[in-house]
Each structure stands twice: as C-alpha cells, then as structure tokens.
Write a protein that holds these residues in place. Sequence first.
Motif, short mmCIF file in Angstrom:
data_model
loop_
_atom_site.label_atom_id
_atom_site.label_comp_id
_atom_site.label_asym_id
_atom_site.label_seq_id
_atom_site.Cartn_x
_atom_site.Cartn_y
_atom_site.Cartn_z
N THR A 187 18.55 25.68 -36.20
CA THR A 187 18.67 24.39 -36.86
C THR A 187 19.10 23.34 -35.84
N GLY A 218 7.12 15.96 -35.69
CA GLY A 218 8.22 16.91 -35.66
C GLY A 218 7.87 18.28 -36.19
N GLU A 219 6.59 18.50 -36.54
CA GLU A 219 6.16 19.81 -37.03
C GLU A 219 5.02 20.32 -36.16
N THR A 229 5.92 25.44 -38.10
CA THR A 229 7.34 25.40 -37.75
C THR A 229 7.72 23.96 -37.41
N GLY A 230 8.99 23.80 -37.07
CA GLY A 230 9.43 22.55 -36.46
C GLY A 230 9.12 22.56 -34.98
N ASN A 246 10.36 26.71 -31.93
CA ASN A 246 9.77 27.92 -32.48
C ASN A 246 10.64 29.11 -32.11
N GLN A 257 7.58 25.01 -44.84
CA GLN A 257 6.86 25.76 -43.82
C GLN A 257 6.35 27.05 -44.42
N ASN A 272 11.22 25.36 -27.09
CA ASN A 272 11.32 23.93 -27.39
C ASN A 272 10.03 23.26 -26.94
N GLN A 310 19.51 18.05 -38.47
CA GLN A 310 18.13 18.12 -38.96
C GLN A 310 17.94 19.34 -39.84
N SER A 327 14.37 24.44 -38.16
CA SER A 327 13.10 24.31 -37.45
C SER A 327 12.25 25.57 -37.60
N ASP A 328 12.88 26.74 -37.57
CA ASP A 328 12.13 27.99 -37.70
C ASP A 328 13.09 29.11 -38.06
#
Length: 882
Positions: free
Chosen positions: A328, A119-120, A227-228, A231, A27, A264, A332, A335-336
């Motif tokens: 997280t 997923g991104e 990001t994932g 955010n 990212q 989300n 996985q 995510s950000d």
Amino acid sequence: MYSFKQKIKLALTACLLSTGILPVIAQQSYELNQGWKCTKANTVQASGTQISSPQFDLSAWKPAVVPGTVLTTQLANKEIPDPFYGLNNEKIPDIYHVGKEYYTYWFVKDFEEKKPASGEKVWLKFRGINYSCEIFVNGQKVNKEPFEGMFLRKVFDITNLLASNGKNRLAVIVYPSNSPGNPNGGQGGDGTIAKNVAIQYTAGWDWIRPIRDRNTGIWDKVQIEKTGLVNLKDPHVITLVSGVRTPEGLQQPATVKTTAELENTSDSPVSGVLSFKLNGQTVSEKLTLPAKSSKTYKIKDLIVNNPKLWWPAGYGPQNLYDAEFSFTPNGQKVSDFEKLQVGIREIQTSWNTTTQSRQIAVNGQKIFIKGGNWIISDAMLRFSKERYDAEIRYHRDMNLNLIRIWGGALVERPEFYEACDKYGLLVFQDFWMSGDCNGRWIDPMKKEDQWTRRKYPDNHPLFLESAADMIKMVRNFPSLAMWCGGNEITPPEDILVPLRDKILPELDGTRWFVDYSNSDAMSYNFLGGNGDGPYGIQPLEVFWQQRTFPFNSEVGSVGTGDYESLKRFIPEENLKVPYHNTGTKPDTVWTYHTYTGVGYNQFIDPYGKPKDIKDFGLKAQLVNYDQYRGLMEGFSAHQWDWYTGVIIWKTQNPWTAMRGQMYDYYLDPNACLYGLRSGSELVHIMANPIDGMLMMVNNDFTAKRNLMLVATAYDTKGNSKLITKVFTYIEATSIKKILSVKNILDELGAKDGSFLSLQLLDENQKIVSDNFYWYPNAEGKYSGLQTMPTANVEVVAKRLSGDKIEVSLTNKDEKTIAFFNRVSLVNSQSKERILPTFYDDNYVSITPKTTKKVVLEAKAGTQPTQISIEGWNLPIRYIDIK
C-alpha cells in the motif's frame, strides 16, 4: 503453502484500516481461455502487426484450444483421430518428417479491456509457451526480446497498447523447437529432443509413443491482470518448526519468514507498507521503492502460537492457513496483493548410517517413504484442476506419502501442488535431465555421442533462468519436499554448480537438493549397476529377500487394466487374449500400447490359461494385486534396516499404456491400486512368502497396544483352521515378527492351494488391518481356484450423505469363499463405469458368514446409477441403490 494470484474486485473492509491499509483499487485477474482462433502460419501472408489489428479478418480461421497445443486444437476440430486409441497415432504426421512449418501456428484472441485510469497497470501473463513465440497486441509487438523455452513464465506491461474503445486483439505465433528429435524408438528418440529446455518424453519412450507436434503451442494459462503502479510478485514463505512434534496436543510456536518482490513501474520513488497477514496476525515493513526498480524485500518474522501443523498423508491432518501479502503506497489505495495458503511444517533430512541412505523427517518425525513415480497428468498437456485432484487423491488412497516427478517431464503446475497439499503427498521434483538423452550411457539409438549429449541442452543460461522461475512458482507449497538435478544423471557442471550453490540457496534454501535421482548422496550404491530396479513383474520372494538400493527411486512396472479398461483404447478386432503359447507375439496394437507379455504370461498361466479377454483381464488383476502388495510389504519388512524408502516405477500413465499404472488414463483404478493400498497401510499385518513369518509393521509415530491378531487359514473348499487369536503390540516406527504359518499353509494347500486371512483389531474391535492372501499348491498352480463353486453373496447398496454410497457384501455360504470381487459404480442404462469413483477398498474377498463394507464416492451428476459386482466365483450382478 501455495501461491496463486486470485485477484477479484473488492474493497477492503473497515477492519483493515487499523493496519493502515486503505481500500483497494478495483482490480482483477482473469484467464483468456475461450474464443481463440488459429491457422497454420504458412497459410497466411500477413505480418503480426496486421494480424493483431482488430480489423483483420479471421472468418476463415478455425477455433483453437488455449491452453493447449496444436494437436489438441486439431483433435478438437476433428482433423486428426484420437492418438491414444488403437494405432491412430501412426496416422498423424510427425514433426521430424514434415518439418517445423507444419506445426507453426498463429493463435489469436479478441478481448475487452479498457485503458485504465492513471496510476493503474494492465499486465499480459503467460504461464507456458512451447517452444518460442512472437506476441502482438493491437498492431504492436509485445516481446522485444526473444521468448523461448517451455518452462518460463512471462509478464508484459500492455497498458499503453490497449485500444481506447476497449476492443483489443492478441496474436501469438508459436514456433516448434529447433530440435524435435527423430522418434526412432529410443528413449527420447535419437536424444536430440534434449537440446531444448523442454519435455523429453515427446520423442517417445518405452512407456509412450511420440507426441507428433512435440507439444507445440500456448500450453498453459494466459491471464490479464490489473494492479496499481507497484506490482507485487513471487512472494516467499518459509515456516520453521523446531523440535520433534506430534500431530496432537499443544504445539510450541512456529516461525514464519517472508519476502516479496516489488516492482515500481513509475518514474518516481514510492513509499509505502509491505504487509503479510496470517492467522489474524499482520506483520509489515515501511519501504521506499526507487523509481523503475524491481527488488525483493524482507518482512519481519511472524510467530504463530500453537500452530496447526501440516503432515503427510496418514500421519496427521493437512492443515492450511489463508494468508495474504499486500503493498500500500502511503496515503493511497492498495496497489497489489497476493493470496496464498500456507502449510506450517518443516522438512528435515539426515543420513542413516545403517541403511547408507538419506532419510526424510517432517516436523522432526522420520517418515518411511512409500512413493510413486509420476510422469505428467496428460501427455498432450490437457491439464485440469479436477483431474489433478482425482489423480492425487488416488495416490493418497494407495497409502503413499510421496510422488516423484520424473526428469523427462516438467516442473508440475501449481494446481498439481495444490492437490498434493490437500491430500498430504510429499513431492520429489526433478529438473529436466535424463540419463537416456543426456548421455549417461552408450546408446546406438542416439544421434550424437555421450560427450556431446552430456552438454545438452544447447542453451545453458536459458535452463538456469527457467529453473529459477519454476522454483519461484512452486516453492511455497508445503508438499514440495526436495529438488533433484535430473533423472539418473547430473546436469552439466556449469548448470549444476550455480543451481546448487546459488539459485536454490537464494530462492528457496529450505529443501534437500540431490544432484541426480539415484545418486550415492541419496542412496549409496554398494550393489553395483545403475541404482534402479528391478523392473517388471517379479516373484514375490524377490521383494523380500533380494536387497536392492536403500532409497530406491525406481522399482517395479506392471499395470494392465481389466476388460472394461482395455476396450476403451483397443479396437474390438484386436481385443483378444494377447498371447496363447509361450513363443507367440502379442498383437501389434497391444505392443504399441506397451504391453509386456513375457512378464505377464508366466504369472497368469498358473491360474489357468485365459479362455477369453475378460478372463485374461481378471487374472491380470490377481497378478497386479499380488505384485504391488508384495512389493511394498517386502520393502516395509526391512525399513530402517535395509531401506529408508522406495518409489515405485510408476503409478500412473499420461496416455493409454499398460506399463506401470494403478489406474488407467481414463481414471479407472485397477487391482494394482488396491494391492498397493493394502501393502502400504500405516499399521499392517503381513506374511513373508518365503518362510511364512507373520509380521506387523507400524509406520506411525506412536506405539500400538492392545491389538488383537486373528490369523485364519482356509482350504479352497472353505474349510477353516484358526491359527492364532492373540493380543499383541508394536512400538512406533518399527516392525515385529510374530510366528511362522508356513507349515500349516503347506500342509493345508499342498493339493489345491489355500487362503490366509489376517486381521488386526483395536480395543474397540475395529479392524486396523485386513489382509487376505491366496496361495498356489505344491506345484505352484492355483488348481483349487478352478473348482470353487459360485458364491452366495447378498449385496445391499445405500446412499450415505453427499456423494457417498455404502455397499454391504454378506457371504451367506457356510464354507465357500467369495473370492476377489470388484465393486463398481455404473450408469444403470449403459452399464459403463462412472469415472472417477473412489473406493475405500476393492477386489475384496469375503469369508463364509461374514460381511464386508465398501464405501465409494463419486459425483455422478444426473446419471442413473447402479452398483455392479463381479468376482472370481461371482458372476456379474447389478444392484439398485437404496
């Protein structure tokens, strides 16, 4: 503590596995700051969907400056002359006269970004557009709701708008505000500029001319971020430091409280871990985020043992910790995340019943506020991290500890706050109101009456939304000390109450909020009047004997530069002494650039009427130095008795003006800076201009013992008289009277004037304070200065480590004083000053048979350099650097 998104491609190392954080997805964040094109909107008939198609032809469009405004683009394309030079600004059409369409522009940027994997997310982020806009990407409109207001950040999910081949086009049409205001010469013009949630000074003020496009454009950063699906936004850090601390020694623990907003974006709930890491410690919370939700979550407190605290300039170090938030999802990748720097400190305020004003403490220690009013770095919004750094460093070098950001401008950019964190400047941040535009006074220049203006701006919900967003943007900086509702007026009640009682407590809750800048809640006005001033040049006695407001938010206003500064923006044909006789009006170019001749004339003439512009510039510096040293000394002489603080109006100019500046628009310091630097020393020796009383000031937290005071008087022929050489001491945060030297100086200087050298030496005989005064004769004239012989000064310049140069000035004469010498770093070929250059002292005087050293620092690059020196009785010389 400051927050900024610093996304880079990385994989978290194995050491993070122990915290449960798995490797992050690739990212990044990057700016769209080059390769933009633009055109006036009424020259193209196509729609936004058409223009934003990558196939639409832009070959006839011109290069654009983004971040920037219409004017900065026009200037870059040489369509307008430099509005800061001469009367050029009068040649540029004003939006009030030519209409909004003239400054309505399309801005287009092609960029490469492939559609991300499942997923991104890819986000388009704007940090400021003025005033409203429509945004399109690849033929589709992005902002479904109106995007207006100068002070809003906006973020858009453009994941599904990206082209499959990665070739994308962003198109933005920017509309000026509906109320640009009539620039009729009033403060904020006719006042209607304040109908907008935007900067007010652009319609003109007494220190600036109108900005013709009112700063229309994409004026702040545009970014792409990846990001994932979750955010992480607007993290918040609060540091609690109990008790009364000192900069040295073992510290009791500090508490760090944190929150972060998690969005989300997925259609399903997401469980995971929100973490905060600082100083090798990590705290975290397990969370489940509802689908399609955005909510702020709290993390458990983090305790820092023996913390390295952040202190204001002069009082201690500006320690900063690297910190990071992350989210997280279970099982996985990260995510950000957000990176920050955290300054551990706590700011307290209390009411001083002696002064009847607020006083400020940091980490439990009260601070006598020595501040400067700040407008904006550049009136055309040409901001840069480097310029911010230089300007804030100058404020640190003035020995100031606070900057007030005036309410007719903006909430400053994160890069400004980063510099304040670095150099230790507390910040007093106004919101966007002014007594002039928003109706405090009757004003015949204003279009509408006070009752109508009192309701400005037109859109109150937009004001509150913008205020909340700006609070989130800058609340993590340790330098941010207080919030203020507006300049010389409160916001309307339906703005003030929710701002004070709901928005600030919920989004910050740690800083003092004062309803307006000269409120009785800040500084009780028992003297009458508006609560500010005096403005303009004053006899020095005024600062010492006339009591003003106990926490004065605005006082003082001079700042004309010397010849080298003036010639940068005044055409040669106008570069003449701006007055000759008392009734003569200054040149139009001078008054356009806000020269206040009446103030300077009566203070310059005692030095002898200037024979040319260079002589005028030098004598103006003598006045500048004396004014600002005297101002701060006068306030310091009454600290904790009359005053808890003073904020100078003002310490910088965002354009080429001559009202209130310690350095010019081109970052060339004048003598105001060094007079203020002297008068604002943490430990200072000074002389009262009324009764000649020598006084010590100690602003430090500790007493100063085993100091030696050396006081020596000189006549203008260099004959000296040692007044005293004695050991002394002073308690912490106090002032102390020693003895009067008035009779000695009056007798010595009755005919031609005199000099007074004051020094404080520590037990290692190192100079703690060095102050040099010059006095007129019994008639108030500096007659002795006119007959001083040329000084014999040996100058040696040698390069130290890095970008530092040491200049040694040795006065070889037995009697002659080398008076008021400016050292400059110059290009050895053009002889022009290299800017910015930072000097640890300047405009120095060297007594007979003594040496003074000036250390300077500048990034000269590959330029060939020399040192120039020029003084009152020292013709200009150029010295090679060893």
